[in-house]
Design a protein around this motif. Structure first.
Motif, short mmCIF file in Angstrom:
data_model
loop_
_atom_site.label_atom_id
_atom_site.label_comp_id
_atom_site.label_asym_id
_atom_site.label_seq_id
_atom_site.Cartn_x
_atom_site.Cartn_y
_atom_site.Cartn_z
N ARG A 80 0.83 -1.21 0.00
CA ARG A 80 0.00 0.00 0.00
C ARG A 80 0.86 1.26 0.00
O ARG A 80 0.60 2.21 -0.73
CB ARG A 80 -0.93 0.01 1.21
N SER A 81 1.91 1.27 0.84
CA SER A 81 2.77 2.45 0.93
C SER A 81 3.44 2.76 -0.40
O SER A 81 3.51 3.92 -0.82
CB SER A 81 3.85 2.25 2.00
N ALA A 103 13.00 0.94 -2.20
CA ALA A 103 11.89 0.45 -1.38
C ALA A 103 12.38 -0.78 -0.61
O ALA A 103 13.44 -1.33 -0.93
CB ALA A 103 10.71 0.09 -2.27
N PRO A 104 11.64 -1.22 0.39
CA PRO A 104 12.03 -2.45 1.07
C PRO A 104 12.19 -3.61 0.07
O PRO A 104 11.44 -3.70 -0.90
CB PRO A 104 10.88 -2.70 2.04
N ASN A 116 12.32 4.10 4.09
CA ASN A 116 12.38 3.28 5.30
C ASN A 116 10.98 3.05 5.88
O ASN A 116 10.69 3.47 7.00
CB ASN A 116 13.31 3.96 6.31
N ILE A 117 10.15 2.36 5.16
CA ILE A 117 8.77 2.10 5.59
C ILE A 117 8.79 1.20 6.83
O ILE A 117 9.42 0.15 6.84
CB ILE A 117 7.96 1.44 4.45
N CYS A 118 8.09 1.64 7.87
CA CYS A 118 7.95 0.89 9.12
C CYS A 118 9.30 0.45 9.70
O CYS A 118 9.41 -0.61 10.31
CB CYS A 118 7.05 -0.33 8.90
N GLY A 119 10.34 1.27 9.49
CA GLY A 119 11.65 0.97 10.06
C GLY A 119 12.39 -0.17 9.38
O GLY A 119 13.38 -0.68 9.92
N TYR A 120 11.95 -0.55 8.17
CA TYR A 120 12.56 -1.69 7.49
C TYR A 120 14.08 -1.56 7.36
O TYR A 120 14.81 -2.54 7.50
CB TYR A 120 11.93 -1.90 6.11
N LYS A 160 19.90 9.46 1.20
CA LYS A 160 19.09 9.90 2.34
C LYS A 160 18.11 8.80 2.70
O LYS A 160 17.43 8.25 1.83
CB LYS A 160 18.33 11.17 2.00
N ILE A 161 18.05 8.49 3.98
CA ILE A 161 17.03 7.56 4.48
C ILE A 161 15.83 8.40 4.90
O ILE A 161 15.97 9.33 5.70
CB ILE A 161 17.57 6.72 5.64
N VAL A 162 14.68 8.10 4.33
CA VAL A 162 13.46 8.86 4.61
C VAL A 162 12.39 7.92 5.16
O VAL A 162 12.31 6.75 4.77
CB VAL A 162 12.94 9.61 3.35
#
Length: 192
Positions: free
Chosen positions: A19-20, A105-106, A135-139, A165-167
């Motif tokens: 979804r993200s 992406a992850p 960095n979705i959900c701290g992955y 950059k980690i976002v």
């Protein structure tokens, strides 16, 4: 801008990641950006393609011929352009050449390898394109820790943190992609 999205091809990952990425891709497409990616129809590659397509973007998929011949991975069927390469190396080179920026992406081993290759090329001054690690959900927290440890142990220069950059969210991602490119002083990034 044409954005290269690297990410998981697996369809077994948690829906929150799918979804993200689909939402991110849709919003980037609405801002006039296009996609170049590994042509996969599932996982986060498929999510990126669906989002960009829904937003009206041009989608270019790049995939080795043997993926299709050996049925390695489902191909996203709605690519505006589908480029077949002979090897994985050619695939990466083609995506890199067509991209103006990269979003990581992850993903798994392939995604890690793509990130570190594109980061290494930037460190060596072979390109000056934005690299955003989403960095979705701290992955990617553990990868960030890995990089910090490499810096602390003098295997990587502190300055290297400035070339990617980690976002953690979409707004941060867009702000980073829209920033003016800085000139890279390759000598400041070299160890030894």
């Amino acid at each position: 801008m044409t954005i290269c999205v690297y990410g998981a091809a697996s369809s077994e990952i948690d829906e929150k990641y799918i979804r993200s990425i689909e939402d991110m891709a849709f919003e980037l497409a609405k801002k006039g950006h296009n996609l170049v990616f590994g042509a996969g129809g599932q996982g986060l590659m498929g999510a990126a393609a669906r989002g960009f397509k829904k937003g009206g973007a041009k989608i270019t998929g790049v995939i080795p011929k043997f993926f299709k011949e050996a049925d390695v991975e489902a191909i996203f069927e709605e690519c505006d352009e589908l480029v077949f390469t002979e090897t994985m190396r050619e695939r990466k080179a083609e995506m890199e050449a067509r991209a103006d920026a990269f979003v990581i992406a992850p993903g798994g081993i392939g995604t890690f390898e793509e990130f570190f290759e594109i980061l290494t090329l930037k460190q060596l001054g072979r390109h000056n394109k934005k690299i955003a690690v989403y960095n979705i959900c701290g992955y990617y927290d553990s990868m960030e820790n890995l990089m910090e440890n490499a810096i602390a142990q003098c295997f990587v220069k502190e300055k290297c943190k400035e070339i990617y950059k980690i976002v953690d969210n979409y707004d941060e991602l867009v702000n980073y992609l829209n920033q003016q490119d800085e000139n890279i002083n390759v000598s400041e990034l070299k160890n030894g």
